[in-house]
Design an enzyme around this catalytic site. Structure first.
Site, short mmCIF file in Angstrom:
data_model
loop_
_atom_site.label_atom_id
_atom_site.label_comp_id
_atom_site.label_asym_id
_atom_site.label_seq_id
_atom_site.Cartn_x
_atom_site.Cartn_y
_atom_site.Cartn_z
CD1 TRP A 20 23.32 27.85 38.16
CD2 TRP A 20 23.08 30.03 38.56
NE1 TRP A 20 23.28 28.51 36.95
CE2 TRP A 20 23.14 29.84 37.16
CE3 TRP A 20 22.93 31.33 39.05
CZ2 TRP A 20 23.05 30.90 36.26
CZ3 TRP A 20 22.84 32.38 38.14
CH2 TRP A 20 22.91 32.16 36.76
CB CYS A 61 23.35 29.21 31.33
SG CYS A 61 23.42 27.45 30.95
CG HIS A 79 27.69 29.06 29.81
ND1 HIS A 79 26.54 29.41 30.49
CD2 HIS A 79 28.23 30.22 29.36
CE1 HIS A 79 26.41 30.72 30.46
NE2 HIS A 79 27.41 31.23 29.79
CG ASP A 119 26.57 34.43 28.37
OD1 ASP A 119 25.42 34.27 28.81
OD2 ASP A 119 27.54 33.71 28.69
CG ASN A 137 40.42 28.31 22.96
OD1 ASN A 137 40.60 27.28 22.32
ND2 ASN A 137 39.88 29.39 22.44
CG ASP A 196 45.35 24.16 28.86
OD1 ASP A 196 44.63 23.89 27.89
OD2 ASP A 196 46.56 24.45 28.75
CD GLU A 227 42.45 20.98 21.55
OE1 GLU A 227 43.59 21.37 21.75
OE2 GLU A 227 41.46 21.54 22.00
CD GLU A 280 44.88 24.13 19.59
OE1 GLU A 280 44.34 24.04 20.70
OE2 GLU A 280 45.91 23.51 19.28
CE1 TYR A 300 24.58 25.40 33.46
CE2 TYR A 300 22.97 25.14 35.20
CZ TYR A 300 23.62 25.94 34.28
OH TYR A 300 23.30 27.27 34.18
#
Length: 706
Positions: A232, A267, A326, A349, A389, A391, A441, A446, A536
């Site tokens: 990267w 990725c 991603h 992944d 998820n 914040d 949301e 949720e 990115y």
């Protein structure tokens, strides 16, 4: 018996054309027989004479270095006996003179891989030519744990050798055409080599859980000299730039030939190659793009973003990051290792982000477990949960008396994990699968999922999530955050970021920040805005400019503040960094009357002129046809060192054409002569790259007929 009357096998016909069609393996470009487990295939034996009731005959299928019956790696099948204990079956279909037709069905739990066949008659052993039979997972077989009960989905997720990988940014998503090419020459052998290299016990090759976990490790080069080395840095001079690949084929072929990691991947390249490996082995797979993807290194479901007094990001302060997108993979299977209810899609992944049990790999992690907050389940469910998820918490860092002061200027609970995308089944369009990964949301489900996840992530007690965030960033494990409820805005302030004109390289970037209030009163708003070029992964490549304004608003009103960046400020960076860069704008507003603070962030792609393709709609098998690529440089700047990359599976081998420098207004026209070697719909992909622009892609389909 007289000498010479012993029964001998003189030939075997693997009946490839019949078997491969029934097993959906006719596309593999390989001499050997390729079949799927749990499903019958036919073999025709030619014998030295007619077979008698007293003759002994057994077919022996062995896998691994030392096949043994006790280990279940040698199956000795006698058509006159009942079923073999290993779950394989064999039966006579018919005998005709010295020819004998047999049906063999492998166990739906057989280890996948390369089996060597020989036939024993009495004391004679016959080894046919091309006696390696490739046995794959079988999504068409009800008893196979990868069974997928939908033919359209099997066609897409197992048999489709082209597709799209979605990239860009949350509000300007585009599909990158990708050639998976799982049926091309040497790809199946490359996958078999990876299975051997994984050092999985043969008994573990029965189960897609250890197989997919091992492949997620082997597609990156980090621990095991696997397929692709990640880079990267923005400098790829001693390898291939990640943006230059059109598909997985050349990468896997090169790896199989050299047994050395291929340079370089990011990725979407890791995800594209892993999709190829999974589909090649018969495990249904899709590429999944998560926009605003959190890389939460300390598992606290929070990503801290630090800004200086001008509102510019300070990336050096944070170990966490938010990637504009991603890409990982979903694979389809029953999870016999988990409690019931977690079958179906599993995330894996291959991008080397974090170690899992000491190795750079990730998954398989049940997508249902992520949605429901069951983050205690293996494998790596916490990490995947936080990717969709976490914040974002914004802090302004200022120096006060030689000490750094952190002021919280905003929290965003909704931007991480949006517009989760994959290619739609049977259509060339994007499908939004966010609802498979998370509940809507703000919904009751949720909230329950979040509470459930937090109870596993922080079992010691309810550490508040940042929507009731601490007043200081985590200084260390010892400092307990102080909860403070988020104040409801008194001014009804709202920020919007937009671009006023198309964002073409070489033109001024005309952005704008709009400040709106929706409640009565007089409001004084201090506004900071900054604009950056970023990769990115969120890495800042250049700070382009800042604005600082005080805006006065009365009641329900709005004001637009322009943010204009001249080409001189960014063109040099665009040409010197080998990554595709995005334009990022961050706005911070503080209402003086109420003390309310707000942040808003937007990342957008540059826009490029298109490539057009001229090609017939149909062509005949083994006949030449012409494909023409036309590109007009509609930009105000020359494009230096242009190359046109072209690949079409079954019609045109990957090639690079030097186009030199393309001046503004100039048109280039490149013709390639294609020859179709396979029937059906085929696609040709082209990409134009230059110092300034990294990927203008185009694809076009053609139907090949007899």
């Amino acid at each position: 018996c007289f000498p010479g009357t012993d029964l001998k096998v003189t030939g075997i016909d693997f009946l490839k054309s019949q078997n491969c069609v029934l097993h959906h393996t006719d596309a593999y470009n390989i001499k050997n027989l390729v079949v799927r487990r749990g499903q019958a295939f036919w073999l025709q034996l030619t014998l030295s004479r007619e077979m008698k009731a007293t003759d002994k005959l057994s077919l022996r299928f062995g896998i691994g270095k030392r096949p043994m019956k006790v280990r279940g790696t040698l199956m000795s099948l006698n058509p006159r006996k009942e079923q073999d204990l290993s779950g394989w079956h064999i039966s006579f279909i018919k005998s005709n003179g010295n020819e004998c037709l047999l049906s063999v069905t492998s166990s739906p739990r057989a280890p996948v891989g390369k089996y060597i066949l020989n036939v024993k008659t009495g004391s004679n052993i016959y080894q046919p030519q091309n006696n390696a039979i490739y046995l794959l997972f079988n999504p068409w077989c009800k008893d196979d744990v990868v069974f997928l009960d939908d033919e359209a989905q099997r066609k897409e997720y197992v048999l489709n050798d082209t597709g799209y990988i979605y990239v860009g940014s949350a509000y300007s998503i585009y599909g990158k055409p990708w050639n998976f090419g799982q049926f091309e020459e040497y790809i199946l052998d490359a996958c078999m080599y990876l299975l051997d290299k994984s050092n999985l016990k043969l008994s573990n090759r029965r189960d897609p859980v250890p197989v997919t976990r091992a492949m997620s490790a082997l597609v990156n080069a980090n621990d095991d000299r696997g397929v692709l080395l990640g880079n990267w840095s923005g400098n790829y001079s001693n390898g291939t730039s990640p943006t230059d690949w059109l598909g997985s084929v050349i990468i896997l072929q090169k790896y199989y030939k050299t047994k050395q990691p291929v340079l370089y991947g990011q990725c979407w390249v890791f995800a594209g190659v892993l999709t190829t490996v999974m589909r090649c082995l018969g495990i249904p797979s899709r590429c999944v793009s998560n926009f605003n993807s959190a890389h939460d290194t300390n598992d606290n479901l929070r990503v801290d973003v630090y800004l200086n007094a001008s509102g510019q990001p300070l990336t050096s302060l944070s170990f966490d990051s938010v990637w504009n997108f991603h890409v990982w993979n979903d694979v389809w299977m029953k999870r016999t290792d988990l409690p019931t209810g977690f079958d179906g899609w599993q995330a894996i992944d291959a991008t080397p982000q974090e170690q899992s049990q000491g190795i750079f790999r990730c998954g398989p992690c049940s997508v249902k477990a992520v949605r429901d907050g069951d983050v205690y389940l293996p494998f790596d469910s916490r990490f995947v949960y936080s990717e969709v998820n976490a914040d974002e918490v914004y802090w302004m860092v200022t120096d006060v008396n030689d000490k750094k002061k952190y002021t919280k200027v905003g929290t965003d609970t909704k931007t991480i994990g949006v517009n989760i995308s994959t290619k739609a089944v049977g259509e060339n369009k994007r499908e939004d699968i966010t609802a498979e990964y998370k509940f809507p949301e703000g919904s009751k489900e949720e909230r329950m999922s979040m509470q459930r996840a937090m109870s596993f992530i922080n079992p010691s007690g309810p550490v508040p999530r940042s929507r009731y965030a601490s007043v200081e960033p985590m200084a260390g494990a010892g400092s307990k955050p102080v909860a403070q409820c988020e104040a409801v805005s008194k001014s009804g302030l709202h920020l919007e970021i937009s671009n006023k004109a198309a964002l073409y390289p070489g033109n001024p970037l005309e952005m704008a920040i709009t400040v709106k209030t929706s409640k009565p009163g007089s409001w004084t708003v201090k506004l900071l805005g900054s604009c950056q070029l970023q990769s990115y992964t969120g890495k800042i490549e250049a700070n382009l400019g800042c604005i600082k304004e005080t805006v006065n608003l009365e009641g329900k009103s709005e004001k637009q503040i322009p943010l204009k960046i001249e080409p001189d400020a960014y063109m040099k960076t665009l040409a010197s960094v080998e990554d595709e860069l995005l334009i990022q704008v961050i706005a911070i507003a503080e209402v003086q009357e109420s003390g309310d603070k707000f942040t808003k962030e937007l990342a957008v792609n540059f826009e490029y002129p298109p490539i057009t393709v001229q090609m017939p709609e149909t062509a005949k098998l083994n006949q030449d046809f012409t494909c023409t690529f036309i590109f007009k440089n509609k930009l105000n700047v020359p494009l230096d060192n242009c190359k046109l990359l072209v690949e079409g599976l079954g019609i045109f081998k990957m090639s690079t054409f030097d186009e030199g420098d393309i001046q503004p207004g100039r048109i280039i026209k490149s013709e390639v002569i294609c020859t179709a070697t396979r029937l059906g719909e085929k696609k040709i992909i082209a990409k134009l790259i230059s110092n300034q622009i990294k990927s203008i892609s185009v694809e076009k389909a053609i139907t090949i007929i007899e």
